[in-house]
Write a protein that holds these residues in place. Structure first.
Motif, PDB file in Angstrom:
ATOM      1  N   ASP A   1     -44.797   3.087 -11.196  1.00  0.00           N
ATOM      2  CA  ASP A   1     -44.295   1.771 -11.610  1.00  0.00           C
ATOM      3  C   ASP A   1     -42.877   1.923 -12.167  1.00  0.00           C
ATOM      4  O   ASP A   1     -42.504   1.278 -13.146  1.00  0.00           O
ATOM      5  CB  ASP A   1     -45.238   1.166 -12.659  1.00  0.00           C
TER       6      ASP A   1
ATOM      7  N   HIS B   1     -51.946  -8.119 -11.358  1.00  0.00           N
ATOM      8  CA  HIS B   1     -50.961  -7.615 -10.392  1.00  0.00           C
ATOM      9  C   HIS B   1     -51.678  -6.792  -9.329  1.00  0.00           C
ATOM     10  O   HIS B   1     -52.661  -6.109  -9.623  1.00  0.00           O
ATOM     11  CB  HIS B   1     -49.927  -6.714 -11.079  1.00  0.00           C
TER      12      HIS B   1
ATOM     13  N   GLU C   1     -45.276  -6.090  -4.940  1.00  0.00           N
ATOM     14  CA  GLU C   1     -46.253  -6.210  -6.020  1.00  0.00           C
ATOM     15  C   GLU C   1     -46.519  -7.699  -6.218  1.00  0.00           C
ATOM     16  O   GLU C   1     -45.632  -8.447  -6.657  1.00  0.00           O
ATOM     17  CB  GLU C   1     -45.762  -5.576  -7.322  1.00  0.00           C
TER      18      GLU C   1
ATOM     19  N   HIS D   1     -45.532   3.070  -6.050  1.00  0.00           N
ATOM     20  CA  HIS D   1     -45.251   1.890  -6.874  1.00  0.00           C
ATOM     21  C   HIS D   1     -43.897   2.069  -7.559  1.00  0.00           C
ATOM     22  O   HIS D   1     -43.751   2.937  -8.418  1.00  0.00           O
ATOM     23  CB  HIS D   1     -46.388   1.768  -7.903  1.00  0.00           C
TER      24      HIS D   1
ATOM     25  N   HIS E   1     -41.454  -7.198  -7.348  1.00  0.00           N
ATOM     26  CA  HIS E   1     -42.319  -8.324  -7.700  1.00  0.00           C
ATOM     27  C   HIS E   1     -42.034  -9.514  -6.778  1.00  0.00           C
ATOM     28  O   HIS E   1     -40.936 -10.082  -6.797  1.00  0.00           O
ATOM     29  CB  HIS E   1     -42.063  -8.763  -9.141  1.00  0.00           C
TER      30      HIS E   1
ATOM     31  N   HIS F   1     -52.790  -1.378 -12.169  1.00  0.00           N
ATOM     32  CA  HIS F   1     -52.939  -1.248 -13.642  1.00  0.00           C
ATOM     33  C   HIS F   1     -53.858  -2.307 -14.254  1.00  0.00           C
ATOM     34  O   HIS F   1     -53.420  -3.134 -15.059  1.00  0.00           O
ATOM     35  CB  HIS F   1     -51.563  -1.268 -14.332  1.00  0.00           C
TER      36      HIS F   1
HETATM   37 ZN   LIG Z   1     -47.388  -4.755 -12.508  1.00  0.00          ZN
END
Ligand SMILES: [Zn+2]
Ligand SMILES: [Zn+2]
Length: 446
Positions: free
Chosen positions: A313, A210, A203, A147, A179, A249
């Motif tokens: 992330d 998400h 994502e 991620h 994203h 998450h």
């Molecule tokens: Zn996210």
């Protein structure tokens, strides 16, 4: 061709998508869109308003950019603003969607576009070199990140910087998941090397949760509702495309600070998802990871054979030394093999300690025993002296041990009392240092 489009919004349009169309004429070589809105952030508001643009040509998606800082888009066969996909401009009706992520309750907003095309000849550029052909390494443990973000969405660094981070941290694989766009993936693929496998996906950054769609290079629909699709249907499309779907998450802080970061799909608890990112970024008191862990336990206890994953992330250079990585047992170091191993639960998550968790005669994490009793063993190394090992059965701590740097423990489980078992390593202050995926017992798993 020149267009000026505008509109007004208030908070009731939060979490909607508004379409505007325009026509690109035959022979156009370059498209320029300038987008802006006001107010960005009103006095006294903790967070601002947030709109982004998703662009479609007459054939398909041409990208999006989450939190676009300058709100200008330039698109042609030789260039593209990060987030958007370079290529020729098919003539016909194009659609630009205003994705309304957040409007503060007291604000009324206005937005506008200036759109124009030109037909000036473009400079010639060298074609991109193809992605390198890599010889894969054989069966073994591979450590990496699932991620990460770049300038193609809200990352503060470019794709090569993400790759450099993977190299500097001696990872075996690193993944770009911007994203709602795939525009950085071609470059990511080309940056693979013998030292580092580069992987890719998206994502899906929806207004109510998400999710990572890994191993797919095609743009994935993410607009739940506006697309006519539910979240389980979007997940099904990812899986049909050969992708791995991971709920990301689930207990991150949500509105108004991070729109959609908190998982709220009641039709997907966990629905058709079988992977959940329980370790997002750093495991500290603010991460929401402890609540994500509890949610995973609940799903396991409800009979779902869920796989736990980690993801840094990462959006910028690493400042904290403690993110969790995935340690995956794969038949080779390739994207396909890594994702297949994750589907099977053949991984543990770790910020440092190395674990070996297995059951006699030859079961590993993610596997299921159809026997009445099961002999398990755990070996650990790379722990701190006062780290604490816990053996967790059906979500309850059964045994607690002081790690003492390195060690070993053996025990027996009895079905039906025991349905699943994991091991965790926690630091003296209680934060996770490593966690295994479960070994399962019995039948009837969903
Ligand atoms: Zn996210
Ligand atoms: Zn992310």
């Amino acid at each position: 061709m020149q267009y000026h489009l505008s509109g007004a919004l208030d908070y009731r349009q939060s979490k909607t998508h508004l379409a505007h169309t325009f026509v690109v004429p035959e022979g156009a070589t370059r498209l320029m869109i300038h987008f802006d809105y006001t107010p960005k952030q009103s006095l006294g508001q903790l967070v601002g308003n947030d709109l982004s643009l998703t662009l479609f040509d007459p054939i398909g998606a041409r990208g999006a950019r989450h939190n676009n800082p300058d709100r200008n888009i330039v698109l042609s066969a030789v260039e593209a603003t990060p987030g958007y996909i370079q290529g020729t401009l098919p003539p016909g009706t194009w659609t630009v969607w205003v994705d309304v992520h957040r409007i503060q309750p007291l604000d009324t907003m206005s937005y506008w576009f200036d759109i124009e095309t030109s037909d000036e000849p473009l400079p010639l550029i060298e074609p991109f070199p193809p992605a390198p052909f890599l010889t894969t390494r054989g069966t073994g443990w591979y450590r990496g990140d699932l991620h990460g973000h770049s300038l193609h969405s809200d990352g503060k660094w470019d794709v090569p910087d993400l790759v450099q981070y993977g190299l500097e941290n001696h990872l075996d694989f690193v993944t770009l998941t911007d994203h709602n766009t795939v525009s950085g993936l071609a470059q990511m693929d080309r940056l693979a090397s013998g030292a580092l496998l580069t992987m890719g996906g998206t994502e899906l950054t929806t207004y109510y949760g998400h999710a990572l769609a890994l191993g797919v290079r095609r743009w994935q629909e993410w607009r739940v509702g506006a697309s006519g699709l539910t979240m389980p249907q979007l997940a099904e499309k990812v899986m049909q495309d050969g992708g791995l779907f991971i709920i990301a998450h689930p207990h991150s802080i949500g509105d108004p600070y991070c729109t959609g970061c908190n998982w709220q799909y009641l039709d997907m608890m966990p629905g058709n998802a079988r992977c959940v990112e329980i370790w997002n970024s750093v495991w500290d008191g603010e991460s929401g990871n402890e609540k994500g862990l509890r949610l995973w336990y609940d799903w396991l206890n409800a009979g779902y054979r869920m796989v736990a994953t980690a993801g840094t992330d990462i959006h910028r250079p690493l400042t904290d030394p403690r993110p969790g990585f995935n340690i995956v047992y794969a038949i080779e170091r390739s994207e396909q093999a890594i994702l297949d191993a994750i589907r099977k639960g053949h991984l543990y998550l770790s910020a440092g300690p190395q674990l070996e968790f297995a059951a006699a005669p030859d079961l590993m994490m993610g596997d299921c025993a159809i026997t009445d009793t099961l002999d398990l063993h755990l070996r650990w190394q790379g722990c701190s002296k006062d780290d604490c090992i816990e053996i967790v059965v059906n979500g309850n701590t059964q045994t607690t041990l002081i790690a003492n740097l390195t060690g070993e423990h053996r025990w027996t489980l009895h079905h039906p009392d025991a349905r699943w078992c994991i091991a965790t390593v926690r630091s003296a202050d209680g934060y996770m240092r490593a966690i295994t995926n479960p070994i399962f017992m019995g039948e009837g798993w969903r």
